[in-house]
Design a protein around this motif. Sequence first.
Motif, PDB file in Angstrom:
ATOM      1  N   GLN A  19      63.892  -4.075   9.471  1.00  0.00           N
ATOM      2  CA  GLN A  19      64.970  -4.648   8.645  1.00  0.00           C
ATOM      3  C   GLN A  19      65.165  -3.820   7.369  1.00  0.00           C
ATOM      4  O   GLN A  19      66.285  -3.449   7.013  1.00  0.00           O
ATOM      5  N   ALA A  28      66.605  -7.981  11.332  1.00  0.00           N
ATOM      6  CA  ALA A  28      66.742  -6.537  11.555  1.00  0.00           C
ATOM      7  C   ALA A  28      68.070  -6.253  12.276  1.00  0.00           C
ATOM      8  O   ALA A  28      68.800  -5.311  11.930  1.00  0.00           O
ATOM      9  N   ASN A  56      71.080  -6.622   9.873  1.00  0.00           N
ATOM     10  CA  ASN A  56      71.167  -5.510   8.925  1.00  0.00           C
ATOM     11  C   ASN A  56      71.576  -4.216   9.626  1.00  0.00           C
ATOM     12  O   ASN A  56      72.237  -3.359   9.029  1.00  0.00           O
ATOM     13  N   ASP A 104      71.132 -13.307   8.602  1.00  0.00           N
ATOM     14  CA  ASP A 104      71.002 -12.914   7.194  1.00  0.00           C
ATOM     15  C   ASP A 104      72.298 -13.307   6.490  1.00  0.00           C
ATOM     16  O   ASP A 104      73.315 -12.619   6.585  1.00  0.00           O
TER      17      ASP A 104
END
Length: 1118
Positions: free
Chosen positions: A943, A988, A991, A1025
Amino acid sequence: MASDSIQQSEAQVALILGPDSAHLESLISQLMSSSNDQRSQAESLFNLCKQARPEALLLGLAHLLHSSPNPETRTMSAILLRRHLTRHHDSFLWPLLSPPARSSLHSLLLSSLHNEPLKSITKKLCDTVSELAAATLPDDSAAWPDLLPLLFQWVTSPDPRLQEISLLIFAQLAHYIGQTLLPQISTLHSVFLRSLHSSTPADVRIAALAAAINFIQCLTNSSDRDRFQDLLPLMMQTLTEALNSGQEAVAQEALELLIELAGTEPRFLRRQIVDVVGSMLQVAEAETLEEGTRHLAIEFVVTLAEARERAPGMMRKFPQFVRKLFGVLMNLVLDIEDDPAWHGAVDEDEDAGETSNYGFGQECLDRLSISLGGNTIVPVASELLPTYLAAPEWEKHHAALIALAQIAEGCSKVMIKNLEQVLSMILNSFRDPHPRVRWAAINAIGQLSTDLGPDLQVKFHHLVLPALAGAMDDFQNPRVQAHAASAVLNFTENCTPDILTPYLDGIVSKLLVLLQNGKQMVQEGALTALASVADSSEVQFQKYYDAVMPYLKAILVNANDKSNRMLRAKAMECISLVGMAVGKEKFRDDAKQVMDVLMSLQQSQLDADDPTASYMLQAWARLCKCLGQDFLPYMGFVMPPLLQSAQLKPDVTITSADSDTEFDEDDDSIETITLGDKRIGIKTSVLEEKATACNMLCCYADELKEGFFPWIDQVAFTLVPLLKFYFHEEVRKAAVSAMPELLSSAKSAVVKGQSQGRDETYVKQLSDYIIPNLVEALHKEPEVEICASMLDALNECIQVSGSHLDEKQVRSIVDEIKQVLTASSSRKHERAERAKEEDFDAEERELLNEENEQEEELFDQVGDCLGTLIKTFRTSFLPFFDELSSYLTPLFGKDKTSEERRIAICIFDDVAEHGREAALKYYDSFLPFLLEACNDEYPDVRQAAVYGVGVCAEFGGSVFSPLVGEALSRLDAVIRHPNALHADNIMAYDNAVSALGKICQFHRDSINAAQVVPAWLSCLPIKGDLIEAKVVHDQLCSMVERSDRELIGPNNQYLSKIVAVFAEILCAGNDLATEQTVSRMINLLRQLQQTLPPSTLASTWSSLQPQQQLALQSILSS
């Protein structure tokens, strides 16, 4: 007039230090006078002599020591000489003496040693000679040329008294200046060998044992230590022969010395450990010996088990000894009587029937299990405890349950795996006919609730809570009832409201019955249990409030006499916790009444030992948390006594380690530590009150924010010095936590205009006071955990006062971060060395990993601190980053932990993001690491790496362009990973999608856009996220607004996908996009409705799920 008194003083000094020594002798006897006046007059005169003629004074004392017929005078002279010839003493006079005086003093001391008839004075003289040798020989080995030759002569003399003297001095010299004696290693070895021989008198052998052990401890080289291996059988013989000849006092001295060796040099015992530990366990089992002797033999074996840093895993290699020792300890715990006083449930008889064997056995079971761990102890316990529980004697049932409670902390990981069997052993004993056994079963549940929680609470609440509720009905045995209530406290502390709620009716009603019990111990137990139940059940407690509060207020108001002070204090605690649980609205009407009672109590003169005061400190703080800003009117009343408690000076008594002043070992209110040759006794109750007060100050600042402004200065001046308060960790922790709170409170008050006319300069002054002191305290902090808290606090302080920091302060923070990283690295290196020891095993590896995890926590805080500095100072921080990069680059190495790699990457990410063009010079060094880490096996590392790739894509321009191809394939591997959307990997993945979007946005001409942009779109929306989601979805919106060709696709090919993404984002409210982005999306959808051909619109619409169609219709029509 003044000149007369000077002349008079000079005359007195001349008389005392004149040719007639009777005057000095008389002064010395006055120094020992029981009359305070006479003694302080004599002290003044003595100090005058010391200032005016130090040389004559010391020689006068030495002559008295040599020639006075009076033993008291000789004793006092030896003590005074030692004090003034000890290098670290304030009045070290040796440097003031002329060479002839030094020479005379040397001769007088050695001659006195040779001739002194009294052993007690000889020992004091040995101390004096050792101190002087330690003060002078390290700097100049010829400073006392005749000392060592004389000692070697005496040690071989036929006179046992001289042998003992020389060995006593060798023992101290090894302690003080072992390195100076190293050239004499062979001679000393043969001296010790001869002196430990069985034909030698006991006193000489003990002195030789002390000297040998001290010398072995000062040897840093293991091959030097090995030369002394052949002394070990003789050392042990000293012990066994003393026991065989009935000299237990000598044996106890020998044991104490061997315990010291076991603690500091356990590896020296490794080769002969079977014989040594075997002998010790024989002593421990010998019932004819004194209790003290047996306890010391046990202490030796437990100390060896605890010496894990120096001999990791050694004792676990000998399960036969562990089994035997466990049996010995169980025998000690059996030593308990059924004292009738115990059943009376009166505080002063709480421990009735418990013996010193019982207490020592309990303590050692706890220590042994912590040092050896569950894999070693649980098999032994599983073998022995069931036989104890099956035996007819109640004492054995009691001992088994006490043992379970004692080993729980050290064996928690293994016991959690066998929780069902452990619990059934305990719960069966709830029905034991003997009340002391039932008490011990409840005690075990209480201890396990703490040590094995929250697993115990989650899995077995249905068994434990009903059992405790049943025990509360044991009205014949108030001790059992009271303890059941206390165990409810332990159980509920680790409990969530949903576990507790179904049992609340039953538990609260039983506790209310106990509150009305005649026995104070039962009432106190019920109060603490109610407090904990309220605290853990939170809002669920509201339905019991009206039933409970009247009882609590009645106790608070009526429990006035001395015997009820603790009851009143606990009622106070309970009321404040109930108030916090139910909230301000429910509690408001009673709060004022309660606070009025507290105010009148605070104004009354409470006795020094009244617990009310410390309970009141905490109750006020909880009331503040409950009432928030409504509490402000009471602050003027609460703060003065609170500050007074926070400013308490530690009550410290310092004596020399070998002095005859004994602290009461069993006095729990005094904690003793030995530092070098000083023993320090500290009154713990004072420290605890101080720690509580400091914590409460932190709570008020946190709760009242700008409202706390009027007290900031006083609190800062109280707490900042306590950052280095080494007597008590809790005081330091509280002071550390308060630092950012004080700065935030000041800043908030200035921003909101509540700072009594002070402006930002006040925040700067406060910051200039707090931050350098915090950095200095970090530099000196011995505990890793507190270092991590200090870095955390420093990070928060920088966030608040950011731009107020000047370059010098930033420099000191950066230097300290280097120091923290270096110290951490050397600790890890030491642990790696420990792992090479011959007995190192899996359990040691686990403990070592736990210690290294603490380093990671520390490192995490370093990363956060640097991140904040980079965000605050941006390009002007980069010269500091240059200095740090040599510390950070090694952290990308494959040999480093995933956490170290992650943090190093995050720091570079921050530099790239906030340094922009100025950071481009680092890309060559760091980007290769970053790209490789995109496919690291740890998702957190991935990430951080893919986020960094996104940052570099955004700000890297032409420096990043050549790497676009590699970046795409690295990101592709993250996005296409078969488990990419698994909970562990989702951050991860999100991103990586965001980074891909940035490559599409900033490097369109370096990619095959017709392929990459639709691939990016196919990953949307991202939902893990939420910060990145808002950025990415805003980018999508912008691309649609400018009708991005590759995004829309030929013939609006991807339009239905875009609309579907919009629909999903809009259905999630404000989670996946900002309010602004949401309204732009709605506008875009309305435009599409108006501009698209109806057929395209219909097919786009039909590709949505039915609930999305409905949601969009309602959003677009509103």
